[in-house]
Design a protein around this motif. Structure first.
Motif, PDB file in Angstrom:
ATOM      1  N   VAL A  82      26.393  -9.288 -52.299  1.00 50.54           N
ATOM      2  CA  VAL A  82      27.120  -9.384 -50.934  1.00 50.54           C
ATOM      3  C   VAL A  82      27.774  -8.096 -51.014  1.00 50.54           C
ATOM      4  O   VAL A  82      28.664  -7.700 -51.886  1.00 50.54           O
ATOM      5  CB  VAL A  82      27.992 -10.683 -50.805  1.00 50.54           C
ATOM      6  CG1 VAL A  82      28.883 -10.388 -49.480  1.00 50.54           C
ATOM      7  CG2 VAL A  82      27.288 -11.981 -50.572  1.00 50.54           C
ATOM      8  N   LEU A  83      27.771  -7.091 -50.148  1.00 47.75           N
ATOM      9  CA  LEU A  83      28.584  -5.839 -50.069  1.00 47.75           C
ATOM     10  C   LEU A  83      29.701  -5.812 -49.108  1.00 47.75           C
ATOM     11  O   LEU A  83      29.514  -6.668 -48.148  1.00 47.75           O
ATOM     12  CB  LEU A  83      27.463  -4.753 -49.714  1.00 47.75           C
ATOM     13  CG  LEU A  83      26.092  -4.918 -50.252  1.00 47.75           C
ATOM     14  CD1 LEU A  83      25.098  -3.826 -49.491  1.00 47.75           C
ATOM     15  CD2 LEU A  83      26.046  -4.492 -51.762  1.00 47.75           C
ATOM     16  N   ARG A  84      30.531  -5.240 -49.370  1.00 46.41           N
ATOM     17  CA  ARG A  84      31.777  -4.906 -48.609  1.00 46.41           C
ATOM     18  C   ARG A  84      32.295  -3.517 -48.705  1.00 46.41           C
ATOM     19  O   ARG A  84      32.039  -2.763 -49.582  1.00 46.41           O
ATOM     20  CB  ARG A  84      33.052  -5.945 -48.849  1.00 46.41           C
ATOM     21  CG  ARG A  84      32.487  -7.370 -48.746  1.00 46.41           C
ATOM     22  CD  ARG A  84      33.996  -8.295 -48.628  1.00 46.41           C
ATOM     23  NE  ARG A  84      33.541  -9.659 -48.068  1.00 46.41           N
ATOM     24  CZ  ARG A  84      32.828 -10.655 -48.989  1.00 46.41           C
ATOM     25  NH1 ARG A  84      32.559 -10.407 -50.235  1.00 46.41           N
ATOM     26  NH2 ARG A  84      32.746 -11.757 -48.119  1.00 46.41           N
ATOM     27  N   GLY A  85      33.101  -3.236 -47.570  1.00 46.18           N
ATOM     28  CA  GLY A  85      33.532  -1.796 -47.408  1.00 46.18           C
ATOM     29  C   GLY A  85      33.829  -1.608 -45.845  1.00 46.18           C
ATOM     30  O   GLY A  85      33.869  -2.483 -44.962  1.00 46.18           O
ATOM     31  N   ASN A  86      34.266  -0.464 -45.341  1.00 43.65           N
ATOM     32  CA  ASN A  86      34.621  -0.243 -44.183  1.00 43.65           C
ATOM     33  C   ASN A  86      33.446  -0.274 -43.105  1.00 43.65           C
ATOM     34  O   ASN A  86      33.808  -0.249 -41.979  1.00 43.65           O
ATOM     35  CB  ASN A  86      35.355   1.320 -44.182  1.00 43.65           C
ATOM     36  CG  ASN A  86      34.460   2.417 -44.361  1.00 43.65           C
ATOM     37  OD1 ASN A  86      33.108   2.386 -44.593  1.00 43.65           O
ATOM     38  ND2 ASN A  86      34.992   3.684 -44.252  1.00 43.65           N
ATOM     39  N   LEU A  87      32.275  -0.377 -43.780  1.00 42.92           N
ATOM     40  CA  LEU A  87      31.313  -0.670 -42.864  1.00 42.92           C
ATOM     41  C   LEU A  87      30.989  -1.963 -42.478  1.00 42.92           C
ATOM     42  O   LEU A  87      30.155  -2.350 -41.560  1.00 42.92           O
ATOM     43  CB  LEU A  87      30.058   0.461 -43.374  1.00 42.92           C
ATOM     44  CG  LEU A  87      28.830   0.468 -42.343  1.00 42.92           C
ATOM     45  CD1 LEU A  87      29.003   1.339 -41.047  1.00 42.92           C
ATOM     46  CD2 LEU A  87      28.001   1.373 -42.870  1.00 42.92           C
ATOM     47  N   ALA A  88      31.386  -3.053 -43.630  1.00 42.85           N
ATOM     48  CA  ALA A  88      31.244  -4.171 -43.470  1.00 42.85           C
ATOM     49  C   ALA A  88      32.367  -4.860 -43.884  1.00 42.85           C
ATOM     50  O   ALA A  88      32.056  -5.629 -45.060  1.00 42.85           O
ATOM     51  CB  ALA A  88      29.814  -4.620 -44.147  1.00 42.85           C
ATOM     52  N   PRO A  89      33.505  -4.924 -43.277  1.00 42.04           N
ATOM     53  CA  PRO A  89      34.629  -5.843 -43.713  1.00 42.04           C
ATOM     54  C   PRO A  89      34.375  -7.239 -44.101  1.00 42.04           C
ATOM     55  O   PRO A  89      35.052  -7.586 -44.935  1.00 42.04           O
ATOM     56  CB  PRO A  89      35.600  -5.625 -42.378  1.00 42.04           C
ATOM     57  CG  PRO A  89      35.081  -4.310 -41.440  1.00 42.04           C
ATOM     58  CD  PRO A  89      33.548  -4.451 -42.089  1.00 42.04           C
ATOM     59  N   ASP A  90      33.394  -7.948 -43.305  1.00 39.87           N
ATOM     60  CA  ASP A  90      33.211  -9.307 -43.395  1.00 39.87           C
ATOM     61  C   ASP A  90      31.925  -9.580 -44.300  1.00 39.87           C
ATOM     62  O   ASP A  90      31.586 -10.697 -44.505  1.00 39.87           O
ATOM     63  CB  ASP A  90      33.178 -10.132 -42.188  1.00 39.87           C
ATOM     64  CG  ASP A  90      34.460 -10.019 -41.460  1.00 39.87           C
ATOM     65  OD1 ASP A  90      35.462 -10.156 -42.138  1.00 39.87           O
ATOM     66  OD2 ASP A  90      34.521 -10.219 -40.266  1.00 39.87           O
ATOM     67  N   GLY A  91      31.589  -8.344 -44.870  1.00 43.77           N
ATOM     68  CA  GLY A  91      30.288  -8.494 -45.577  1.00 43.77           C
ATOM     69  C   GLY A  91      29.028  -8.280 -45.061  1.00 43.77           C
ATOM     70  O   GLY A  91      28.647  -7.946 -43.876  1.00 43.77           O
TER      71      GLY A  91
END
Length: 281
Positions: A82-91
């Motif tokens: 599961v990746l997170r960051g400013n492109l996928a705040p909710d994963g």
């Protein structure tokens, strides 16, 4: 958390070598569950009235190349990440074992398609400005935007790159893909682009950073620039104005919430009467 401590034992495509038929003859799901041992809660009761432990108690592995032992797993962990960051705040989700390992840490220039039809129309155009280091981005493929979050996530590699021998690229979308699909495909980006998630704000030429070991997914622009683009973003017209489609787009939840309808959720309080169960006469 579960993926970090669970080994991959099924040596089947796309992570492994064999087919689902081979998995069946090697002992199938019961044998694999038994080999997972204490990682499985065998006390849980199942639909046939027996516990899971009772159901798998006599299972055995007939081919431990297809169903690996825990001491010789296909992968020791990280069947999913599961990746997170400013492109996928909710994963967002990636299957590392199905991707070229060289792409697990990658930064590349975004090539953005605004929807599936745009992608289908331009992906094989020889004039498309794309190379093997680029990151293909598909917008409007999520629960609301597609609608229905279809299996569009295994985005095609442009024909001109296939002819050069390219067999994998980083591809990002708010769609999903089949469990037998392969490639460095980042899926389930949440919140989705159609409702204004950061994926909607990516533009051609932006640098995108994927780092599977660090569980990161970022577009490399400043917070101020991201906020400026968000302020300028215009919501697309609703897909539906009536009927089931309209109900779906209003009430469907995002990928990280399981794409359930919000009105089917229970808060844990109350009994059957207060949760709207009908009387039976």
């Amino acid at each position: 958390e579960l993926a970090r401590r669970t080994p991959v034992l099924a040596n089947i495509r796309p992570t492994g070598q064999y087919l689902m038929e081979d998995f069946y003859y090697a002992g199938g799901l019961r044998a694999m569950l038994k080999e997972l041992g204490e990682l499985i809660d065998g006390a849980q009761r199942t639909v046939n009235g027996r516990t899971l432990g009772e159901n798998i108690g006599e299972a055995e592995i007939f081919n431990d190349e297809v169903i690996r032992r825990r001491v010789t797993p296909v992968m020791p962990d990280t069947g999913l990440a599961v990746l997170r960051g400013n492109l996928a705040p909710d994963g967002a989700v990636i299957k590392p074992g199905a991707a070229d390992p060289s792409l697990h840490v990658h930064t590349g220039r975004a090539v953005v398609f605004r929807d599936y039809n745009d992608m289908a129309a331009r992906i094989d155009d020889d004039a498309l400005d794309i190379d093997a280091q680029c990151v293909i981005v598909l917008q409007h493929a999520g629960p609301v935007g597609a609608p229905g979050m279809p299996e569009w996530g295994q985005l095609p590699i442009p024909k001109k790159l296939l002819q050069q021998g390219v067999r994998d690229m980083v591809r990002i979308s708010d769609a999903r893909m089949s469990g037998t699909s392969y490639g460095a495909c980042v899926l389930h980006v949440a919140p989705e682009s159609f409702i204004g998630g950061p994926l909607a704000l990516v533009r051609d030429g932006d640098l995108i950073e994927l780092d599977v070991p660090q569980r990161k997914l970022n577009v490399l622009i400043t917070d101020d620039e991201l906020a400026r683009r968000k302020a300028q973003w215009v919501a697309p017209a609703p897909r539906f104005t009536r009927g089931y489609g309209a109900m779906h787009q209003i009430h469907v939840m995002q990928a990280d919430k399981g794409c359930d309808f919000d009105f089917l959720q229970r808060d844990g309080a109350g009994d059957a009467t207060t949760n709207g169960e009908p009387e039976i006469h």
